[in-house]
Design an enzyme around this catalytic site. Sequence first.
Site, PDB file in Angstrom:
ATOM      1  N   SER A   1       0.847  -1.192   0.000  1.00 22.74           N
ATOM      2  CA  SER A   1       0.000   0.000   0.000  1.00 22.74           C
ATOM      3  C   SER A   1       0.879   1.236   0.000  1.00 22.74           C
ATOM      4  CB  SER A   1      -0.924  -0.002   1.221  1.00 22.74           C
ATOM      5  OG  SER A   1      -1.865   1.046   1.140  1.00 22.74           O
ATOM      6  N   ASP A   2       0.401   2.284  -0.633  1.00 23.00           N
ATOM      7  CA  ASP A   2       1.120   3.553  -0.628  1.00 23.00           C
ATOM      8  C   ASP A   2       0.102   4.677  -0.749  1.00 23.00           C
ATOM      9  OD1 ASP A   2       4.057   4.584  -0.774  1.00 23.00           O
ATOM     10  OD2 ASP A   2       2.930   5.852  -2.161  1.00 23.00           O
TER      11      ASP A   2
END
Length: 196
Positions: free
Chosen positions: A69-70
């Site tokens: 995730s970012d």
Amino acid sequence: MYPSIILASSSKYRQQLLKKIAISFKSVSPDIDESPFAGESASELVVRLAVGKAQALAVNYPNHLIIGSDQVCAINGHILGKPHSVDNAIEQLRQASGQTVRFFTGLALLNTQTQHLQQRVETFDVQFRQLSEQLIRRYVAIERPLDCAGSFKSEGSGIVLFEALRGNDPNTLIGLPLIRLVEFLTNEGVELLSAV
């Protein structure tokens, strides 16, 4: 039995969120360059980095589900990342004052047994109040949001900065879209709440 789960992140915020869905997981920090490419949009950046984080761990975890995730935010199309300093945090909040800030969170789930990859970008909009210089400085001094995109913590006292929140999943704002992740995990046969 589904493969073991790895969260490709050292973020304490993402770890806390993932604990909400009562699955067993291990957190491992991936080593990737998070610099944006020239001309890359916020959506393109976060999904590339989410996938890149998951893929960076794939060699060492060949029989796992790896979550990447970012997150970044954008004001009027300008991408803001983590401030990393008090001065930058103050400046980001000055820019956000009275504006709608859109958060882009990339999510990837890679099954390293089958190489099946699920990916998505989730958005969440935050309408900021008109913020006084004094409030901005007090907020940054109290919360120290130096490792948070947009320089605030919605799970803390960041709520005093907002006029409205718009999005499908409030967890997206903190950095891990759990509603979408539950869908991805279910697609991989993960039996949620089975360990409770």
